[in-house]
Design a protein around this motif. Structure first.
Motif, PDB file in Angstrom:
ATOM      1  N   ARG A 117      31.879  31.692 -28.880  1.00  0.00           N
ATOM      2  CA  ARG A 117      32.268  30.236 -29.379  1.00  0.00           C
ATOM      3  C   ARG A 117      31.319  29.394 -28.977  1.00  0.00           C
ATOM      4  NH1 ARG A 117      37.178  31.057 -27.373  1.00  0.00           N
ATOM      5  NH2 ARG A 117      37.276  29.421 -25.876  1.00  0.00           N
ATOM      6  N   ILE A 118      30.734  29.543 -27.760  1.00  0.00           N
ATOM      7  CA  ILE A 118      29.871  28.372 -27.561  1.00  0.00           C
ATOM      8  C   ILE A 118      28.368  28.742 -28.302  1.00  0.00           C
ATOM      9  CG2 ILE A 118      28.246  27.504 -25.674  1.00  0.00           C
ATOM     10  CD1 ILE A 118      30.888  27.849 -23.720  1.00  0.00           C
ATOM     11  N   ASP A 119      28.136  29.907 -28.256  1.00  0.00           N
ATOM     12  CA  ASP A 119      26.836  30.180 -28.998  1.00  0.00           C
ATOM     13  C   ASP A 119      26.973  29.992 -30.497  1.00  0.00           C
ATOM     14  OD1 ASP A 119      25.755  31.313 -26.884  1.00  0.00           O
ATOM     15  OD2 ASP A 119      25.810  33.353 -27.344  1.00  0.00           O
TER      16      ASP A 119
ATOM     17  N   PHE B  82      20.891  31.175 -25.673  1.00  0.00           N
ATOM     18  CA  PHE B  82      22.073  31.664 -26.034  1.00  0.00           C
ATOM     19  C   PHE B  82      22.581  32.595 -24.587  1.00  0.00           C
ATOM     20  CE2 PHE B  82      20.188  30.805 -29.726  1.00  0.00           C
ATOM     21  CZ  PHE B  82      21.168  30.046 -30.631  1.00  0.00           C
ATOM     22  N   ASP B  83      23.866  32.465 -24.348  1.00  0.00           N
ATOM     23  CA  ASP B  83      24.630  33.437 -23.453  1.00  0.00           C
ATOM     24  C   ASP B  83      24.865  34.881 -23.963  1.00  0.00           C
ATOM     25  OD1 ASP B  83      25.027  31.291 -21.897  1.00  0.00           O
ATOM     26  OD2 ASP B  83      26.967  30.715 -22.925  1.00  0.00           O
ATOM     27  N   GLY B  84      24.831  35.189 -25.317  1.00  0.00           N
ATOM     28  CA  GLY B  84      25.232  36.387 -25.887  1.00  0.00           C
ATOM     29  C   GLY B  84      24.390  36.773 -27.160  1.00  0.00           C
TER      30      GLY B  84
ATOM     31  N   GLY C  58      19.212  34.691 -24.121  1.00  0.00           N
ATOM     32  CA  GLY C  58      18.433  33.643 -23.485  1.00  0.00           C
ATOM     33  C   GLY C  58      17.753  32.658 -24.364  1.00  0.00           C
ATOM     34  N   ARG C  59      16.786  32.505 -24.183  1.00  0.00           N
ATOM     35  CA  ARG C  59      15.918  31.424 -25.255  1.00  0.00           C
ATOM     36  C   ARG C  59      15.578  32.235 -26.221  1.00  0.00           C
ATOM     37  NH1 ARG C  59      14.694  26.288 -25.127  1.00  0.00           N
ATOM     38  NH2 ARG C  59      12.742  25.220 -25.918  1.00  0.00           N
TER      39      ARG C  59
END
Length: 167
Positions: free
Chosen positions: A38-40, A106-108, A158-159
């Motif tokens: 959701r955060i991504d 990004f986390d995933g 990651g970035r």
């Protein structure tokens, strides 16, 4: 020990519930993984908003904004320029008169569907003419004709940076 039908039905029901929950966690991921997704997705929406605002800015001024500060100072544009978790400003860099780059961490990894890895090759991120000039899809950009415009935002962990072109 004599088991009643009620006891057997209760045990079978409990087993079915546990199996369904386990299957759901395997298929959809844990609540923590869902939160990361959701955060991504919010990060992608923010980057998409920056891209749309950059297009509008270019149409008004015939040039790209030099920075996100210039973009947010433009009247009538409300965009999120900060990461929802770290509050760091998203990356933005002008590459030439029509191209720019936006970046986020990004986390995933983005997914094509529940439990499926992304299917669009990373080269799509570098070829956005199809996304930002719909009339050109499949005409002079051989990559853009093979993906859906929403796949532009396919990312790893990651970035990640996305090169875009104004419309």
């Amino acid at each position: 020990m004599n088991l009643s039908r009620r006891s057997i039905a209760l045990a079978a029901s409990a087993t079915a519930v546990v199996a369904a929950v386990a299957f759901g966690l395997v298929l959809l991921g844990s609540p923590a993984q869902e939160r990361e997704r959701r955060i991504d997705a919010r990060r992608v929406a923010d980057l998409h908003g920056i891209a749309a605002a950059s297009n509008l800015y270019w149409s008004r001024h015939s040039r790209l904004p030099a920075s996100l500060d210039d973009l947010t100072a433009s009247p009538g544009l409300r965009i999120n320029t900060r990461d929802p978790v770290s509050s760091e400003i998203y990356g933005y860099q002008v590459l030439d008169s029509l191209r720019y780059e936006v970046c986020a961490t990004f986390d995933g990894e983005s997914r094509s569907g529940p439990g499926e890895p992304a299917t669009v090759p990373p080269v799509v991120q570098m070829s956005c003419q199809g996304c930002h000039a719909a009339a050109r899809i499949g005409v002079d950009d051989p990559v853009s004709g093979h993906f859906n415009p929403r796949d532009l935002w396919t990312h790893g962990i990651g970035r990640q940076c996305f090169q875009l072109q104004v419309r």
